[in-house]
Motif scaffolding. Structure first.
Motif, PDB file in Angstrom:
ATOM      1  N   ILE A  14      45.955  44.160 -20.899  1.00 10.24           N
ATOM      2  CA  ILE A  14      45.373  45.304 -20.234  1.00 10.24           C
ATOM      3  C   ILE A  14      44.047  45.363 -19.430  1.00 10.24           C
ATOM      4  CG2 ILE A  14      44.633  47.708 -21.230  1.00 10.24           C
ATOM      5  CD1 ILE A  14      46.860  47.558 -23.567  1.00 10.24           C
ATOM      6  N   MET A  15      43.258  44.831 -20.224  1.00 12.90           N
ATOM      7  CA  MET A  15      41.788  44.611 -19.525  1.00 12.90           C
ATOM      8  C   MET A  15      41.990  43.967 -17.901  1.00 12.90           C
ATOM      9  SD  MET A  15      39.665  46.158 -21.317  1.00 12.90           S
ATOM     10  CE  MET A  15      38.341  45.790 -20.152  1.00 12.90           C
ATOM     11  N   LEU A  22      39.528  47.865 -10.818  1.00 14.64           N
ATOM     12  CA  LEU A  22      38.009  48.058 -10.499  1.00 14.64           C
ATOM     13  C   LEU A  22      37.555  47.321  -9.252  1.00 14.64           C
ATOM     14  CD1 LEU A  22      36.325  47.920 -14.152  1.00 14.64           C
ATOM     15  CD2 LEU A  22      36.419  49.736 -12.428  1.00 14.64           C
ATOM     16  N   ILE A  23      38.058  45.946  -9.051  1.00 13.34           N
ATOM     17  CA  ILE A  23      37.712  44.989  -7.816  1.00 13.34           C
ATOM     18  C   ILE A  23      38.294  45.664  -6.536  1.00 13.34           C
ATOM     19  CG2 ILE A  23      38.435  42.729  -6.883  1.00 13.34           C
ATOM     20  CD1 ILE A  23      38.495  41.628  -9.643  1.00 13.34           C
ATOM     21  N   VAL A  27      36.164  47.109  -3.451  1.00 11.91           N
ATOM     22  CA  VAL A  27      36.221  46.866  -2.342  1.00 11.91           C
ATOM     23  C   VAL A  27      36.398  48.055  -1.399  1.00 11.91           C
ATOM     24  CG1 VAL A  27      37.908  45.534  -0.507  1.00 11.91           C
ATOM     25  CG2 VAL A  27      37.212  44.532  -2.901  1.00 11.91           C
ATOM     26  N   VAL A  28      37.179  48.834  -1.704  1.00 15.65           N
ATOM     27  CA  VAL A  28      37.247  50.162  -1.151  1.00 15.65           C
ATOM     28  C   VAL A  28      36.036  51.027  -0.723  1.00 15.65           C
ATOM     29  CG1 VAL A  28      38.333  52.827  -1.148  1.00 15.65           C
ATOM     30  CG2 VAL A  28      39.825  50.743  -1.616  1.00 15.65           C
ATOM     31  N   ILE A  41      29.817  47.978  -9.435  1.00 15.79           N
ATOM     32  CA  ILE A  41      30.804  47.848  -9.988  1.00 15.79           C
ATOM     33  C   ILE A  41      31.484  46.378  -9.981  1.00 15.79           C
ATOM     34  CG2 ILE A  41      33.562  48.415  -9.728  1.00 15.79           C
ATOM     35  CD1 ILE A  41      32.619  51.075  -8.852  1.00 15.79           C
ATOM     36  N   LEU A  42      31.287  45.723  -8.796  1.00 14.07           N
ATOM     37  CA  LEU A  42      31.646  44.356  -8.763  1.00 14.07           C
ATOM     38  C   LEU A  42      30.949  43.490  -9.463  1.00 14.07           C
ATOM     39  CD1 LEU A  42      32.230  44.195  -4.773  1.00 14.07           C
ATOM     40  CD2 LEU A  42      33.903  44.149  -6.666  1.00 14.07           C
ATOM     41  N   VAL A  43      29.655  43.558  -9.587  1.00  9.16           N
ATOM     42  CA  VAL A  43      28.789  42.790 -10.702  1.00  9.16           C
ATOM     43  C   VAL A  43      29.039  42.964 -12.090  1.00  9.16           C
ATOM     44  CG1 VAL A  43      26.257  42.549 -11.684  1.00  9.16           C
ATOM     45  CG2 VAL A  43      26.702  43.028  -9.121  1.00  9.16           C
ATOM     46  N   ALA A  44      29.299  44.400 -12.582  1.00  7.46           N
ATOM     47  CA  ALA A  44      29.898  44.475 -13.838  1.00  7.46           C
ATOM     48  C   ALA A  44      31.365  43.837 -14.187  1.00  7.46           C
ATOM     49  CB  ALA A  44      29.736  46.083 -13.985  1.00  7.46           C
TER      50      ALA A  44
END
Length: 286
Positions: A14-15, A22-23, A27-28, A41-44
């Motif tokens: 699920i994760m 999120l990735i 990107v969007v 978001i990408l770092v997290a």
């Protein structure tokens, strides 16, 4: 906390789906020019990737958060936990340990070479991880110590000629010695959360410096025992022969002739070589 704590963390599949979303979102956002939220978001997401943990069957992961024990994952599968957890892998499978051949003294002081075969597994991951420094090294050292103690408790073999008639010996009492060894090893390894499944003597022999002498001694003991049986049988046979001759009155034997007959029969029956017959052409007195 001094006890093991079993936990079942979040499902990893699920994760994994959430991270892919999120990735894609990051990107969007980058493509439409919203850079700062996208980078965050990408770092997290990248940091969270370190939270994935794969647990194989009959394996476990001990989780710690900055030195504090959180719990143990024993259920197999893909999971996700706090990425700041440190994860220590501990196998729950049964393991074999074949110790080295140790030179020790038995109960009678005779030097013997002995080794053991141990089957063990971890049942308490907390004790295995934190109560001892290295549980595998702990198994090796404590097993050797238990074998040394066991060998000093029992003689290698019985020697009736010296009055040593022990009920339990290392050579002949395999089951009793194995039970005593298993109990001794279990007492030593229990503090590490380890269960002993089986413990048996793998190798047992006299040390090289006395091996030849003890082999000759064993052979001499066996020869004496065999001779004792032969003499007992010969005496019974001579007694039966004299009794049969007396009942059937085939020949009249006085005490001197009986003694000569007994002597001849004992020589024939007890000799380790075939007797050579002698034909007497005279009377019984010659």
């Amino acid at each position: 906390m001094t006890q093991e704590k079993n936990i079942v963390p979040m499902n990893g599949y699920i994760m994994l789906l959430i991270f892919l979303i999120l990735i894609a979102s990051g990107v969007v956002l980058i493509r439409i020019g919203i850079l700062i939220p996208a980078i965050l978001i990408l770092v997290a997401t990248f940091i969270s990737l370190f939270g994935f943990v794969l647990v194989n069957p009959n394996s476990s992961r001990v989780l710690l958060l900055f030195g504090k024990y959180v719990g143990t994952i024993k259920k197999n599968g893909l999971f996700w936990v706090n990425p700041f957890y440190s994860k220590k892998k501990i196998s729950l499978r049964a393991s074999n340990f074949d110790s080295e051949r140790l030179k020790v003294n038995d109960k009678l002081g005779n030097p013997v070479m002995i080794s053991t075969i141990l089957v063990w597994r971890v049942t308490n991951t907390y004790k295995a991880a934190f109560d001892v420094d290295d549980h595998k090294s702990f198994v090796r050292v404590q097993t050797d110590a238990a074998v040394r103690k066991l060998a000093s408790m029992y003689p290698y073999d019985n020697f009736a000629d010296e009055g040593h008639t022990e009920d339990i010996t290392l050579r002949s009492s395999v089951n009793e010695v194995s039970e005593a060894l298993e109990k001794e090893v279990q007492e030593r390894l229990g503090m590490a959360g380890i269960e002993v499944l089986e413990a048996r003597i793998g190798y047992l022999a006299y040390a090289q410096e006395i091996a030849n002498a003890m082999l000759k001694r064993q052979q001499a003991t066996a020869i004496v025992a065999a001779r004792h049986k032969i003499v007992e049988g010969a005496v019974s046979m001579v007694e039966m022969a004299l009794e049969a001759l007396g009942k059937k009155k085939l020949v009249d034997l006085d005490e001197e002739r009986k003694a000569a007959m007994v002597s001849n029969l004992m020589v024939v029956l007890c000799s380790d070589k075939d007797a050579s017959p002698v034909v007497n052409a005279g009377t019984l007195n010659h």
